[in-house]
Motif scaffolding. Structure first.
Motif, mmCIF file in Angstrom:
data_model
loop_
_atom_site.group_PDB
_atom_site.id
_atom_site.type_symbol
_atom_site.label_atom_id
_atom_site.label_comp_id
_atom_site.label_asym_id
_atom_site.label_seq_id
_atom_site.Cartn_x
_atom_site.Cartn_y
_atom_site.Cartn_z
ATOM 1 N N LYS A 92 0.826 -1.200 0.000
ATOM 2 C CA LYS A 92 0.000 0.000 0.000
ATOM 3 C C LYS A 92 0.867 1.259 0.000
ATOM 4 N N ASP A 93 0.358 2.302 -0.664
ATOM 5 C CA ASP A 93 1.063 3.580 -0.780
ATOM 6 C C ASP A 93 0.281 4.638 -0.014
ATOM 7 N N PRO A 94 0.834 5.195 1.064
ATOM 8 C CA PRO A 94 0.094 6.183 1.856
ATOM 9 C C PRO A 94 -0.399 7.373 1.036
ATOM 10 N N GLU A 95 0.376 7.834 0.069
ATOM 11 C CA GLU A 95 -0.056 8.976 -0.740
ATOM 12 C C GLU A 95 -1.242 8.611 -1.620
ATOM 13 N N LEU A 96 -1.230 7.406 -2.177
ATOM 14 C CA LEU A 96 -2.364 6.976 -2.997
ATOM 15 C C LEU A 96 -3.610 6.769 -2.135
ATOM 16 N N ILE A 97 -3.427 6.285 -0.924
ATOM 17 C CA ILE A 97 -4.560 6.136 -0.005
ATOM 18 C C ILE A 97 -5.202 7.493 0.256
ATOM 19 N N ALA A 98 -4.385 8.488 0.583
ATOM 20 C CA ALA A 98 -4.920 9.819 0.874
ATOM 21 C C ALA A 98 -5.607 10.413 -0.352
ATOM 22 N N ALA A 99 -5.022 10.216 -1.520
ATOM 23 C CA ALA A 99 -5.622 10.743 -2.757
ATOM 24 C C ALA A 99 -6.955 10.068 -3.052
ATOM 25 N N PHE A 100 -7.037 8.770 -2.799
ATOM 26 C CA PHE A 100 -8.288 8.046 -3.028
ATOM 27 C C PHE A 100 -9.391 8.570 -2.115
#
Length: 215
Positions: free
Chosen positions: A198-206
């Motif tokens: 998992k990528d924290p930045e992609l999680i936040a963007a989602f």
């Protein structure tokens, strides 16, 4: 409209915290050894304890037998059992009586005819989770990064409690929610930098994109 957001397949403290800090409603732990997101019962228990009180906890299994489910539920104490196998409506009724947890039943879609597969579960499961059918040869029932045609469910009765899954990403979730009016979304591979990572930045963007679509 409000929307419920779930990140599935979390396996580290860092990404679990990233999801909860981003404001997700449900964190998902996978118990399926063939998956790159699989966590053993003791690991799932530690992650669940870290998340408890900060978000709801979903435990994903695939045709788990009674002994394995009992071990997992005892370890994790999930709020939600998310079933991705061939579980029948009768099996769901049994598990609801036994554990008292909310149950989400995954139904894979490829064609309009596949929608009939959801019918037996509207009255037995708390939510139906629509996912894409896995690619030919895949051993994973979900988390394959494949989307289905959202047009298949645009005419669904708005009273139906469903979860939209299948290949969602930060770039596509806004369009998906707008098209389907989904009350809940579930993402796994769409917020990863590699399978199971998992990528924290992609999680936040989602999360930002999903909340924006629902506002």
């Amino acid at each position: 409209m409000a929307i419920e957001i779930k990140i599935c397949g979390l396996s580290t403290e860092e990404t679990l915290d990233a999801a909860l800090d981003a404001g997700v409603d449900v964190v998902g732990l996978v118990s399926f050894p063939k998956s790159p997101r699989h966590v053993a019962p003791e690991r799932a228990a530690a992650l669940a304890e870290r998340a408890r009180g900060r978000g709801r906890i979903a435990l994903l299994t695939v045709d788990a037998d009674d002994a394995l489910l009992a071990e997992l539920v005892a370890a994790v104490s999930p709020d939600i059992l998310q079933l991705h196998g061939d579980e029948s409506p009768e099996r769901i009724k049994t598990l609801k009586r036994r554990y008292g947890s909310e149950i989400w039943k995954a139904v894979p879609l490829s064609t309009r005819e596949d929608l009939a597969g959801a019918e037996p579960f509207w009255e037995t499961a708390d939510r139906v989770l629509f996912d894409a059918k896995p690619p030919k040869g895949s051993e994973l029932p979900g988390g394959n990064g494949v989307a289905f045609d959202w047009g298949l469910i645009v005419d669904l009765d708005p009273k139906r409690r469903f979860v939209l899954s299948g290949g969602l990403t930060p770039e596509t979730v806004t369009e998906a929610v707008t098209a389907t009016r989904a009350p809940a979304v579930d993402v796994s591979s769409g917020v990863e930098s590699a399978p199971g990572v998992k990528d924290p930045e992609l999680i936040a963007a989602f999360v930002r994109a999903a909340r924006s679509a629902a506002s």
